[in-house]
Structure formats: C-alpha cells, structure tokens
Design a protein around this motif. Structure first.
Motif, PDB file in Angstrom:
ATOM      1  N   HIS A  12     -14.512  33.081  -7.144  1.00 15.98           N
ATOM      2  CA  HIS A  12     -15.069  32.107  -6.211  1.00 15.98           C
ATOM      3  C   HIS A  12     -15.252  32.759  -4.839  1.00 15.98           C
ATOM      4  CE1 HIS A  12     -13.923  29.052  -9.119  1.00 15.98           C
ATOM      5  NE2 HIS A  12     -12.672  29.454  -9.044  1.00 15.98           N
ATOM      6  N   ASN A  13     -16.216  32.292  -4.111  1.00 15.79           N
ATOM      7  CA  ASN A  13     -16.416  32.611  -2.694  1.00 15.79           C
ATOM      8  C   ASN A  13     -16.747  34.067  -2.398  1.00 15.79           C
ATOM      9  OD1 ASN A  13     -15.965  29.894  -1.784  1.00 15.79           O
ATOM     10  ND2 ASN A  13     -13.831  30.216  -2.364  1.00 15.79           N
ATOM     11  N   ASN A  30      -9.627  30.631  -1.473  1.00 13.87           N
ATOM     12  CA  ASN A  30      -9.316  30.814  -2.884  1.00 13.87           C
ATOM     13  C   ASN A  30     -10.441  31.607  -3.547  1.00 13.87           C
ATOM     14  OD1 ASN A  30      -9.447  30.107  -5.836  1.00 13.87           O
ATOM     15  ND2 ASN A  30      -7.531  29.105  -5.297  1.00 13.87           N
ATOM     16  N   ASP A  47      -6.390  26.872  -1.568  1.00 15.76           N
ATOM     17  CA  ASP A  47      -6.877  25.604  -2.089  1.00 15.76           C
ATOM     18  C   ASP A  47      -8.313  25.747  -2.584  1.00 15.76           C
ATOM     19  OD1 ASP A  47      -7.648  22.986  -2.580  1.00 15.76           O
ATOM     20  OD2 ASP A  47      -6.993  22.221  -0.638  1.00 15.76           O
ATOM     21  N   ALA A  48      -8.511  25.618  -3.885  1.00  7.00           N
ATOM     22  CA  ALA A  48      -9.840  25.769  -4.473  1.00  7.00           C
ATOM     23  C   ALA A  48     -10.763  24.599  -4.147  1.00  7.00           C
ATOM     24  CB  ALA A  48      -9.726  25.925  -5.985  1.00  7.00           C
ATOM     25  N   SER A  49     -10.221  23.494  -3.646  1.00  3.40           N
ATOM     26  CA  SER A  49     -11.051  22.313  -3.411  1.00  3.40           C
ATOM     27  C   SER A  49     -11.735  22.296  -2.040  1.00  3.40           C
ATOM     28  CB  SER A  49     -10.218  21.040  -3.581  1.00  3.40           C
ATOM     29  OG  SER A  49      -9.270  20.922  -2.524  1.00  3.40           O
ATOM     30  N   ILE A  50     -11.369  23.216  -1.147  1.00  3.25           N
ATOM     31  CA  ILE A  50     -11.992  23.187   0.179  1.00  3.25           C
ATOM     32  C   ILE A  50     -13.372  23.837   0.139  1.00  3.25           C
ATOM     33  CG2 ILE A  50      -9.756  23.260   1.356  1.00  3.25           C
ATOM     34  CD1 ILE A  50     -10.511  26.172   2.190  1.00  3.25           C
ATOM     35  N   ASP A  51     -14.192  23.476   1.105  1.00  2.00           N
ATOM     36  CA  ASP A  51     -15.483  24.142   1.307  1.00  2.00           C
ATOM     37  C   ASP A  51     -15.173  25.394   2.118  1.00  2.00           C
ATOM     38  OD1 ASP A  51     -17.924  25.083   2.344  1.00  2.00           O
ATOM     39  OD2 ASP A  51     -18.753  23.058   2.491  1.00  2.00           O
TER      40      ASP A  51
END
Length: 168
Positions: free
Chosen positions: A108-109, A98, A37-41
């Motif tokens: 990302h991340n 993600n 899930d790309a929307s989580i922190d």
C-alpha cells in the motif's frame, strides 16, 4: 466425561500456548506500538503533516511500516517513549503510513514513496525525513531503519536529532 476432560485439556493448551507467544513477543529491549493504520488516507495525512510542518518550520518524519513487522513496531514504540517521543514532538511532524505486506504483493501507499523520489521499499520500516517544503532529506538512509529492533535508544535518538538538524 472424556469430552469434558479433553475440552479442559485443550483450553489449558491454548492458555499455555498464548502465554508462551505473549512472553516471546515481550522478550526484547525495545518498546512496541502498533500505529500503522491501514484505514487512514495516507496522502491526506502526509499533506496535513507538511502543512503543520510549514507553520512550525520543522521537518516531517514519515514512518512507512506495518504492524506485522517487529522493526516497525519497535520504531513506533520508540516514538512513544519520553525521550525520543518528546524530541520528535518538538522537532518534527510525525506520520505513520501503513505499507501493507509488499513482499506478498499486498503493498500500500507506494505512490507516496514515489512522490519523494524513493524507489521500491526494501524493508520495513522505511523512515523518511521530508523538509517542510516537501523535499526528501535522507533518501540515501531511509531504508536503513529496517533493523530498528536491534538499535539502542541512544543510536535512534542520535540519528533522529541529526536528521532534524539536516537542512535546517
């Protein structure tokens, strides 16, 4: 009349094409799940998992992957199976991170990989085991999971059990 025939023909092509694509995606020997899930922190999710792991005295299992990747979906799918998922639930705190599409410059991340001493991600998924104290325990093999879709259930289960015992 011709417009109606062409519309019907186009609709039939779409249905047949969709069935072929769906059949091809389901034409394998592994389960699939889309849990990245790309929307989580992501940082907060890892911190929360580390806190729960500390309380339970277990390791954290972090899957760095993406829903577009069949190996990432395979790893996620295996974590939902009764055998592997049950073992993970008992022996780990599991987090899905993600990573976007790093090969296209949309990653990302990466900061989380750096946090645990991992350099650039070479493929997806990257499966990292972190002790409840925050130490990466399998940095040397974390990148090796990018072939998850071609692994057997027994091989995945065995490696996850071995990693759960590491540093325990």
């Amino acid at each position: 009349m011709i417009k109606a025939i062409l519309s019907g023909l186009f609709a039939a092509i779409l249905v047949i094409g969709g069935a072929v694509v769906a059949g091809a995606e389901g034409d394998h020997d592994y389960p699939e799940a889309r849990l990245y899930d790309a929307s989580i922190d992501a940082g907060a999710a890892v911190d929360a998992a580390l806190k729960r792991a500390q309380e339970r005295q277990v390791h954290v299992l972090i899957a760095f992957g993406a829903n577009w990747c069949h190996d990432s979906r395979a790893f996620a799918g295996w974590t939902q199976s009764e055998r592997i998922g049950g073992m993970i639930e008992q022996r780990y705190e599991l987090v899905f991170i993600n990573v976007g599409y790093p090969q296209a410059g949309d990653g990302h991340n990466q900061h989380l990989l750096n946090r645990f001493g991992i350099g650039e991600q070479e493929g997806t998924p990257l499966v990292l085991v972190v002790s409840h104290e925050g130490e990466a325990l399998n940095a040397e093999t974390a990148q090796s999971w990018r072939n998850t879709a071609s692994r057997s259930e027994d091989e995945i289960y065995g490696e996850l059990v071995t990693m759960a015992d590491k540093g325990a």
